[in-house]
Design a protein around this motif. Structure first.
Motif, short mmCIF file in Angstrom:
data_model
loop_
_atom_site.label_atom_id
_atom_site.label_comp_id
_atom_site.label_asym_id
_atom_site.label_seq_id
_atom_site.Cartn_x
_atom_site.Cartn_y
_atom_site.Cartn_z
N SER A 70 21.86 -14.73 -7.52
CA SER A 70 22.42 -13.59 -8.02
C SER A 70 22.37 -12.46 -7.35
CB SER A 70 22.30 -13.34 -9.52
OG SER A 70 22.94 -11.97 -9.88
N ARG A 71 21.01 -12.29 -6.74
CA ARG A 71 20.49 -11.30 -5.84
C ARG A 71 21.15 -11.40 -4.45
NH1 ARG A 71 15.47 -11.74 -8.33
NH2 ARG A 71 14.80 -12.59 -6.57
N ASP A 72 21.23 -12.72 -4.10
CA ASP A 72 21.83 -12.95 -2.43
C ASP A 72 23.40 -12.42 -2.77
OD1 ASP A 72 19.52 -13.72 -1.73
OD2 ASP A 72 19.76 -15.62 -2.10
N GLU A 73 23.77 -13.23 -3.81
CA GLU A 73 25.29 -12.91 -3.93
C GLU A 73 25.56 -11.23 -3.87
OE1 GLU A 73 26.60 -14.97 -7.19
OE2 GLU A 73 26.50 -16.86 -6.10
N GLU A 74 25.02 -10.67 -4.52
CA GLU A 74 25.02 -8.91 -4.60
C GLU A 74 24.84 -8.32 -3.34
OE1 GLU A 74 23.49 -5.45 -7.45
OE2 GLU A 74 22.85 -7.49 -7.49
N THR A 75 23.68 -8.77 -2.66
CA THR A 75 23.56 -8.29 -1.44
C THR A 75 24.53 -8.41 -0.44
OG1 THR A 75 20.93 -8.58 -1.89
CG2 THR A 75 21.81 -8.27 0.54
N SER A 76 25.04 -9.85 -0.63
CA SER A 76 26.25 -9.83 0.27
C SER A 76 27.56 -9.42 0.15
CB SER A 76 26.63 -11.73 0.06
OG SER A 76 27.72 -12.05 0.91
N ARG A 77 27.80 -8.91 -1.44
CA ARG A 77 28.83 -8.18 -1.69
C ARG A 77 28.73 -6.83 -1.35
NH1 ARG A 77 28.51 -11.48 -6.45
NH2 ARG A 77 27.44 -9.45 -7.44
N ASP A 78 27.49 -6.25 -1.51
CA ASP A 78 27.17 -5.06 -0.83
C ASP A 78 27.38 -4.91 0.58
OD1 ASP A 78 26.58 -4.38 -3.57
OD2 ASP A 78 24.29 -4.27 -3.27
N ALA A 79 27.18 -5.91 1.45
CA ALA A 79 27.42 -5.69 2.78
C ALA A 79 28.83 -5.64 2.86
CB ALA A 79 26.56 -7.01 3.35
N SER A 80 29.39 -6.57 2.47
CA SER A 80 30.93 -6.67 2.65
C SER A 80 31.51 -5.50 2.23
CB SER A 80 31.44 -7.79 1.95
OG SER A 80 31.04 -9.08 1.99
#
Length: 218
Positions: free
Chosen positions: A47-57
């Motif tokens: 979940s943290r990885d996905e959130e980081t990816s979303r934040d980066a996007s």
């Protein structure tokens, strides 16, 4: 050398205890157990990885939006500057054209005034000539005996015409010995050129007052 090595081996055997301690055997290290599919820690990490990816996007999208907005504003400002420059240039051209048009109209008006003044002067001169032609020359001449005659001659009459009139009017007078004088200012009229006009060339006007006086010889 071989004997020395053998002796050292025997000595080492003599020093070894009779009952050596039994060797202990440790079990081999077991690999860490693989995480289970239903492991909560794994879900949290994912979940943290996905959130980081979303934040980066999202950050990349925000940066793209900011860049696009800045580019659009720069293009708009450039278009406005170009439009302002074009308007300024058009205004300068219009001012120059207006100045040129005013100068052209002023020159045309000045030429019209000059032409009108020239025509007016020509018209005045023509009317003066016509008036003189209508009036002609009326020269009042006093004869030697004191009597006076009036020579009514056409406009442009010459001093020769005046003398011819006198000869015809008073044939008894010896005109060969007579000079024609202007009454005022008193002076003899120049008859060296009989074709000179009375009014214009001699400056006596259209209504001269003349005298016939005996020529003084010597």
């Amino acid at each position: 050398r071989l004997r020395t090595m053998a002796a050292l081996a025997r000595l080492a055997g003599a020093q070894t205890p009779a009952n050596p301690a039994p060797a202990t055997h440790e079990p081999p290290a077991q690999p860490a157990p693989a995480p289970r599919a239903d492991d909560p820690s794994r879900d949290e990490e994912t979940s943290r990885d996905e959130e980081t990816s979303r934040d980066a996007s999202s950050a990349a999208a925000d940066a793209d939006a900011i860049f696009a907005k800045a580019k659009a504003e720069a293009e708009l400002n450039a278009a406005r500057a170009e439009m302002a420059a074009r308007i300024k240039a058009d205004a300068a051209l219009k001012r120059a054209a207006a100045i040129e048009e005013r100068a052209k109209k002023a020159a045309e008006a000045e030429k019209r005034r000059e032409d009108e003044a020239k025509r007016a002067a020509e018209d005045r001169a023509r009317r003066a000539v016509e008036a003189r032609e209508r009036l002609g020359v009326a020269a009042r001449i006093q004869l030697p005996d004191g009597t006076s005659v009036t020579a009514r001659l056409p406009a442009g009459a010459t001093i020769g015409d005046v003398r011819g009139f006198l000869v015809a009017e008073a044939p008894e007078v010896d005109w060969g010995n007579m000079d024609i004088w202007n009454a005022w200012p008193r002076r003899v009229v120049d008859e060296s050129d009989p074709t000179r006009t009375v009014a214009e060339d001699l400056g006596l006007g259209a209504r001269p007052s003349l005298l016939a006086i005996h020529r003084v010889v010597g």
